[in-house]
Design an enzyme around this catalytic site. Structure first.
Site, PDB file in Angstrom:
ATOM      1  N   THR A   1       0.815  -1.221   0.000  1.00 40.23           N
ATOM      2  CA  THR A   1       0.000   0.000   0.000  1.00 40.23           C
ATOM      3  C   THR A   1       0.845   1.265   0.000  1.00 40.23           C
ATOM      4  O   THR A   1       0.494   2.263  -0.626  1.00 40.23           O
ATOM      5  CB  THR A   1      -0.932  -0.002   1.233  1.00 40.23           C
ATOM      6  OG1 THR A   1      -1.886  -1.043   1.048  1.00 40.23           O
ATOM      7  CG2 THR A   1      -1.656   1.305   1.405  1.00 40.23           C
TER       8      THR A   1
ATOM      9  N   SER B   1       1.363  -7.554  -1.354  1.00 42.98           N
ATOM     10  CA  SER B   1       2.058  -8.633  -0.639  1.00 42.98           C
ATOM     11  C   SER B   1       1.262  -9.927  -0.602  1.00 42.98           C
ATOM     12  O   SER B   1       1.800 -10.975  -0.260  1.00 42.98           O
ATOM     13  CB  SER B   1       2.459  -8.188   0.766  1.00 42.98           C
ATOM     14  OG  SER B   1       1.354  -8.114   1.625  1.00 42.98           O
TER      15      SER B   1
ATOM     16  N   THR C   1       1.341  -4.700   4.075  1.00 39.01           N
ATOM     17  CA  THR C   1       1.124  -5.128   5.458  1.00 39.01           C
ATOM     18  C   THR C   1       0.536  -6.534   5.555  1.00 39.01           C
ATOM     19  O   THR C   1       0.704  -7.207   6.568  1.00 39.01           O
ATOM     20  CB  THR C   1       0.175  -4.154   6.193  1.00 39.01           C
ATOM     21  OG1 THR C   1      -1.060  -4.091   5.487  1.00 39.01           O
ATOM     22  CG2 THR C   1       0.786  -2.777   6.314  1.00 39.01           C
ATOM     23  N   ASP C   2      -0.164  -6.966   4.483  1.00 42.37           N
ATOM     24  CA  ASP C   2      -0.925  -8.225   4.614  1.00 42.37           C
ATOM     25  C   ASP C   2      -0.058  -9.429   4.961  1.00 42.37           C
ATOM     26  O   ASP C   2      -0.460 -10.275   5.764  1.00 42.37           O
ATOM     27  CB  ASP C   2      -1.704  -8.511   3.321  1.00 42.37           C
ATOM     28  CG  ASP C   2      -2.867  -7.539   3.142  1.00 42.37           C
ATOM     29  OD1 ASP C   2      -3.231  -6.868   4.129  1.00 42.37           O
ATOM     30  OD2 ASP C   2      -3.414  -7.453   2.025  1.00 42.37           O
TER      31      ASP C   2
END
Ligand code: ASP
Length: 337
Positions: A17, A60, A91-92
């Site tokens: 992101t 990700s 972040t995932d």
């Protein structure tokens, strides 16, 4: 008097992101140029002399285990030329990558910091700027750990977990205090490894042929039979302290015993966020242990999965796999006994 030299930091970008833009159809997708990180946050250059290595540019969720090896290799090869490393990442799956880097890069002499953001750097109210600046600040400290920096926390790689899709504090340190906190100043919390002249080790062993599934009321033993016959290892997220269905036809124990008999490890972690497996506590945990399950103790599911891939990349016999899973290599598990 000559000015003190600025530290050299390598910024490795992988997407996520933080570098995303709206794709015009309302969805966020990776943008073309990771160099925008430095253009948008030019004050980073006041902290360090920075080179950028755009490794990949993906969401990700599309990041596969092979990339952990590429990333670790890229950092390892450049270790002599930089004082620290910052990796930007979605972040995932950041917690998986943070765990993987911790196992693949050991005996670190300097910091490897991973960060990202909940809101694109381009958007109003983004957390990207502060996370990036803080990641650089941490990468210049006297620290020699793989650390995930997000919001106000500095988290040891294998202890990180994404716990919120909403809060700017998206990550938590699970079953261990954070390495440090970021407020008016940065406070590190002992114990942590400091910089040294030690030689880093690239321990890039990885067998990604591992499955992971939670136990749930109604899970059929065929799920475990299938996953253990199509993979080299299985992580089962047990209930509570590592409990599993053990009664009648729904019992998972015969499938665990059969897998173990074929040399396929079944590692049981807890699906609770806080605490450790304690499989002796209930008959339903004990039965799974007797069938051959290996307890993951207080490791997160993410770290258990990555560690099993790493362990299977270097050992196949079950006693060795079990003893390696129970041993702490990088502070990922609280050793007992
Ligand atoms: N889907 C994004 C990713 O993991 C989410 C993020 O970066 O926050 O790449």
């Amino acid at each position: 008097m000559s000015k003190p030299q600025k530290p050299r930091i390598l910024l490795v970008s992988t997407g996520g992101t933080i570098t995303m833009l709206s794709d015009g159809e309302g969805g966020l997708s990776p943008c073309a140029d990771a160099g925008m990180l430095l253009e948008r946050v030019p004050e980073l250059r006041a902290l360090a002399v920075i080179d950028v290595l755009p490794l990949v540019n993906v969401d990700s969720s599309n990041l596969q285990p092979g990339l952990w090896v590429r990333l670790a290799q890229a950092i390892y090869e450049r270790m002599p030329f930089y004082d620290g490393f910052v990796v930007t990442h979605g972040t995932d799956t950041m917690a998986y990558t943070a765990a993987a880097l911790s196992f693949l890069l050991q005996e670190l002499p300097k910091p490897v910091v991973i960060t990202g953001s909940q809101v694109p750097l381009e958007d109003l109210g983004s957390d990207g700027r502060s996370n990036l600046i803080n990641a650089f600040r941490v990468a210049t400290l006297d620290l020699a750990e793989v650390a995930l920096v997000f919001g106000s926390l500095i988290i040891r790689g294998p202890r990180a977990k994404k716990t919120s899709v909403f809060d700017m504090q998206a990550f938590t340190s699970v079953n261990a205090p954070p390495l440090g906190t970021i407020g008016l100043s940065i406070r590190l919390q002992e114990p942590y490894r400091t910089r040294s002249k030690r030689k880093p080790l690239l321990r890039a062993f990885l067998d990604p042929d591992v499955a992971m599934v939670p136990a749930y009321p109604g899970i059929r033993p065929a799920v475990v039979e299938y996953l253990t016959s199509t993979h080299r290892g299985l992580v089962l997220e047990g209930f509570g302290s590592g409990n599993l269905p053990t009664e009648g036809e729904a019992s998972l124990c015969p499938a665990i015993a059969a897998a173990t008999g074929r040399g396929v490890p079944v590692v049981v972690c807890t699906q609770c966020m806080v605490g450790s497996t304690e499989m002796e506590l209930y008959q339903v945990g004990r039965a799974a242990l007797q069938a051959g399950a290996i307890p993951a103790m207080d490791m997160t599911p993410e770290t258990t999965l990555v560690k099993l891939m790493w362990v299977l990349g270097q050992a196949r016999d079950l006693p060795t796999v079990e003893s390696m899973m129970l041993k702490s290599f990088v502070g990922e598990v609280h050793e007992t006994g």
